[in-house]
Every structure is written in C-alpha cells, then in structure tokens.
Design an enzyme around this catalytic site. Structure first.
Site, mmCIF file in Angstrom:
data_model
loop_
_atom_site.group_PDB
_atom_site.id
_atom_site.type_symbol
_atom_site.label_atom_id
_atom_site.label_comp_id
_atom_site.label_asym_id
_atom_site.label_seq_id
_atom_site.Cartn_x
_atom_site.Cartn_y
_atom_site.Cartn_z
ATOM 1 N N HIS A 16 12.932 20.070 -9.683
ATOM 2 C CA HIS A 16 13.745 21.143 -10.273
ATOM 3 C C HIS A 16 15.109 21.230 -9.582
ATOM 4 O O HIS A 16 16.137 21.403 -10.236
ATOM 5 C CB HIS A 16 13.058 22.499 -10.079
ATOM 6 C CG HIS A 16 11.745 22.659 -10.773
ATOM 7 N ND1 HIS A 16 10.551 22.757 -10.095
ATOM 8 C CD2 HIS A 16 11.437 22.753 -12.094
ATOM 9 C CE1 HIS A 16 9.564 22.910 -10.959
ATOM 10 N NE2 HIS A 16 10.062 22.903 -12.182
ATOM 11 N N GLN A 33 2.901 27.555 -24.978
ATOM 12 C CA GLN A 33 2.689 26.108 -24.820
ATOM 13 C C GLN A 33 1.403 25.784 -24.073
ATOM 14 O O GLN A 33 1.150 24.627 -23.756
ATOM 15 C CB GLN A 33 3.905 25.453 -24.164
ATOM 16 C CG GLN A 33 4.145 25.815 -22.718
ATOM 17 C CD GLN A 33 5.478 25.261 -22.213
ATOM 18 O OE1 GLN A 33 6.539 25.764 -22.568
ATOM 19 N NE2 GLN A 33 5.451 24.230 -21.393
ATOM 20 N N GLN A 50 8.399 15.467 -23.928
ATOM 21 C CA GLN A 50 9.111 16.736 -24.122
ATOM 22 C C GLN A 50 10.611 16.492 -24.295
ATOM 23 O O GLN A 50 11.253 17.072 -25.182
ATOM 24 C CB GLN A 50 8.852 17.636 -22.910
ATOM 25 C CG GLN A 50 9.748 18.861 -22.828
ATOM 26 C CD GLN A 50 9.349 19.791 -21.707
ATOM 27 O OE1 GLN A 50 8.371 20.520 -21.834
ATOM 28 N NE2 GLN A 50 10.076 19.811 -20.614
ATOM 29 N N VAL A 73 11.590 12.725 -9.935
ATOM 30 C CA VAL A 73 11.709 12.758 -8.473
ATOM 31 C C VAL A 73 10.296 12.601 -7.911
ATOM 32 O O VAL A 73 9.358 13.284 -8.353
ATOM 33 C CB VAL A 73 12.354 14.073 -7.994
ATOM 34 C CG1 VAL A 73 12.406 14.128 -6.470
ATOM 35 C CG2 VAL A 73 13.753 14.204 -8.573
ATOM 36 N N SER A 122 5.402 17.708 -9.167
ATOM 37 C CA SER A 122 4.947 18.593 -10.239
ATOM 38 C C SER A 122 4.428 19.867 -9.599
ATOM 39 O O SER A 122 3.803 19.815 -8.528
ATOM 40 C CB SER A 122 3.803 17.908 -11.007
ATOM 41 O OG SER A 122 3.071 18.854 -11.755
HETATM 42 O O1 PAF Z 1 9.156 21.570 -18.623
HETATM 43 C C1 PAF Z 1 8.938 22.797 -18.518
HETATM 44 O O2 PAF Z 1 8.935 23.365 -17.424
HETATM 45 C C2 PAF Z 1 8.682 23.606 -19.779
HETATM 46 O O3 PAF Z 1 7.955 22.884 -20.698
HETATM 47 C C3 PAF Z 1 9.976 24.191 -20.398
HETATM 48 C C4 PAF Z 1 10.913 23.099 -20.872
HETATM 49 C C5 PAF Z 1 10.685 25.070 -19.386
HETATM 50 C C6 PAF Z 1 9.621 25.037 -21.613
HETATM 51 O O4 PAF Z 1 8.774 26.077 -21.276
#
Ligand code: PAF
Length: 288
Positions: free
Chosen positions: A37, A61, A153, A176, A185
C-alpha cells in the site's frame, strides 16, 4: 493530513479542489497497510497535488462465508503511516454511508469478472466494481492507483473505466514482496508460522514457471504442470485455481506467444492467498 469519514464532505472537498485546478490522485484500499500500500501512496504522491487514500472494508465484495468480520483493521496505525507518506486525506466512509437503506445499484464487468477469482468468489468483482465507481464519484480523481497483486481486479477496473468513459487514468503498480518472495497482503497476518513457510510455495512456483518459460518452454500445459507439481508437495496447501492467461483479456493461453500472466489462488490452511507473475518474466517493471 485530514481524516474525512463523511461521503458528502469528501465529494465537496474534491469538487472544490477540481475548481482550483488541483490534480487529484486516489489510492483505494481496505486498510491494514503494508509496504505494498505504501508503495502505491509513494507513487501517487508523484502523480498529482492532492493525494487521497480511501480506507473501506467493502462488505459488497465479500461472500457470506468469507472473512469480512475477521479482516484486519487498525485505523490509528494506518493513519500514522498515511501521514508519513504525505497523504492529504484519508477517506474512511462507513458501510451505512456507502450502502444506505434502500441501496440497489450495482456495476458488473461481465466477461472479465467470470474466471479466476470470479469463479471462486461469485459476486466479488460486482462488489469491487461498484465500490470503486462510487469512490471515483466521491473523490473525483484524475488518476487512481491499484496494485498488480490483484491482477484481475486491475483488469476489471481498467475495463470499467474504458466502458463507462470515465476520465480517469488507471495506474497499475508492481507487486511488493517480502525479502523471501511472499507477496505482501493484509491476509498474511492470518498465517501461523508453519503456514507462513508454506505460503512461499506460491512465489516459488511462479519463479519456477518463469524459469521454464525462459528456457524456451512454450506449452501452457507444461508450465501449469510444473506448478501443479510444486505446490501440493508443501503441507497445508491446496490449489484453488491456476491459470495461464492473456494479460488483458484473461483468456486462457495454450501456447506462449508474447507475454502471458500466470495467476493462482492457493488455500494455505484456512487462508486463501493469490499471486501472479508475468510469463516469461518481464525485463523490468514499473507503474503503468
Ligand atoms: O484491492 C482492494 O483493497 C479492494 O478490492 C478495493 C480496490 C479497495 C475495493 O474495495
């Protein structure tokens, strides 16, 4: 850095920035930040003059038996890390704001969402596409940054953006990894020490496949066969899916002719991990 949890406030601020001619960059996340991140934030900082990081664990999701409740959360730590990275706004809407009573609109990117993770997690990409479009409307970004670890995604979001004519640049950044190869993750925190060791089988298998392709192997089946041999030898692992696909259409590749993506999901104990790699190995990687 400001923490904004109200959606209307976020949108008003973004619209004001737009009027002032600011270039807005969005990094959408579900929080519990790791180096992956932080690298997206670092890159985001270079692309515009207002950097927004959204932090929202999106219920839409997650399937009914998935880890929505258990998903790791630590807002104070995340806020401190985002501040260090020069983030202007950490946007933390609540589920009630994103999906108020009576909510009934969803976005579906049809074909790209069907295979790979979409087959194992029905409805997952519908939830992702919906929340990402909502975040785009609330944050009004000129560019949005996503990690390649969630490769499918990234492709779904690129398609959504093109199909709906959204004037937003979608930037993908490389995975990374920990020094030993494990893709970073938030879900790695679920792993016991034995499972953490077993999780190395994913990156190890991907490396093996890259080497096989570099040695001249063109058969998709042979490359998959190698991975099918490596992973099950490791205790605690069970392959969920494994596929060699075209890097944009995600259609299966039988014979390597240019670049393909090897994508896999593996259960390590009770934790489902995903990883992917370019086959053959890309000479260099950068955010594109
Ligand atoms: O990759 C993620 O963390 C999530 O799928 C996202 C893109 C923030 C959507 O909730």
């Amino acid at each position: 850095m400001e923490i904004v949890s109200n959606s209307k406030e976020m949108q008003d601020l973004a619209l004001r920035w737009r009027e002032e001619g600011r270039k807005i960059v969005l990094v959408p996340t579900m929080g519990f930040f790791h180096q992956g991140h932080l690298s997206l934030m670092e890159h985001g900082r270079t692309l515009g003059d207002r950097l927004v990081v959204s932090l929202f664990v999106n219920p839409a999701q997650f399937g009914p038996t998935e880890d929505l409740q258990r998903y790791p959360r630590d807002l104070d730590r995340d806020a401190a890390l985002a501040r260090e990275k020069g983030v202007d706004v950490l946007f933390t809407p609540t589920p009630e704001q994103m999906y108020p009573e009576g909510y009934q609109t969803y976005v579906e990117v049809e074909k790209l969402s069907q295979g790979l993770c979409g087959a194992s997690r029905p409805g997952h990409f519908r939830g992702v596409a919906t929340v990402v479009l909502k975040l785009f409307n609330l944050v009004q970004p000129h560019a949005a940054i996503f990690g390649e670890k969630d490769y499918q995604q990234l492709m779904v979001i690129r398609r959504l953006t093109a199909d709906l004519n959204l004037p937003i640049g979608i930037v993908g950044c490389p995975i990374v990894r920990e020094p030993d190869g494990l893709a970073m993750s938030s879900r790695n925190t679920y792993l016991s020490p034995e499972e953490r060791a077993a999780a190395l089988s994913l990156s190890y298998a991907l490396k093996g496949a890259q080497k096989l392709a570099a040695a001249g192997e063109k058969s998709g089946e042979k490359i998959l066969e190698l991975v099918r041999k490596i992973i099950p030898r490791v205790p605690h692992t069970r392959i969920d899916y494994l596929a060699l696909v075209h890097p944009e259409t995600l259609e299966e590749v039988e014979t390597l002719q240019g670049e393909a993506r090897l994508a896999l999901a593996v259960w390590v104990g009770d934790t489902r991990l995903i990883d992917n790699a370019s086959i053959p190995e890309a000479r260099y990687t950068c955010c594109v």
